[in-house]
Scaffold this motif. Sequence first.
Motif: not given
Length: 161
Positions: A8-9, A30-31, A36-38, A41-43
């Motif tokens: 979120d941040l 994995a964490a 959901a929706g990562a 942000v997560f490449d």
Amino acid sequence: MKARQILDLARGSSTTISTAESCTGGLIAAALTEVAGASDVFDRGFVTYSNAAKQAMIGVQAETLAAHGAVSEQVAVEMAEGALAQSNANLAVSVTGIAGPGGSEFKPEGRVCFGLAQEGAATLCETVEFGALGRSAVRQAACDHALDLLLGAVQERRPAP
């Protein structure tokens, strides 16, 4: 949940994240991707368990490995910087350590080195001695600490305009 807070941040500050993991074997990625929706942000995550993978995937130098060993702050820095360079992220965390069982007099079980690289800032590194907690506990403690590092980094970043 810490991973949700990180994501979120990160969204609010236009931060994208990558990971470079050795002893955690992908637990950090994995964490983060459990939420959901990562994907916004997560490449990507690099699981570079072997020295050859560290060199081939994220550019850790053979000289650094030979001089300091895989479990060292120097390698953690090169891992974080390599993950940043080989991804579309602007924040990367790295982990390399000895989860156990075993270790040595010079590099005991539970020693884990972390790197945190981000655009426009010096790469941070630190070593944490978790102790001989057992393989699973050391790996989870290292994952939790890496998430704490990411959380601190995204909290310090300015919100997107």
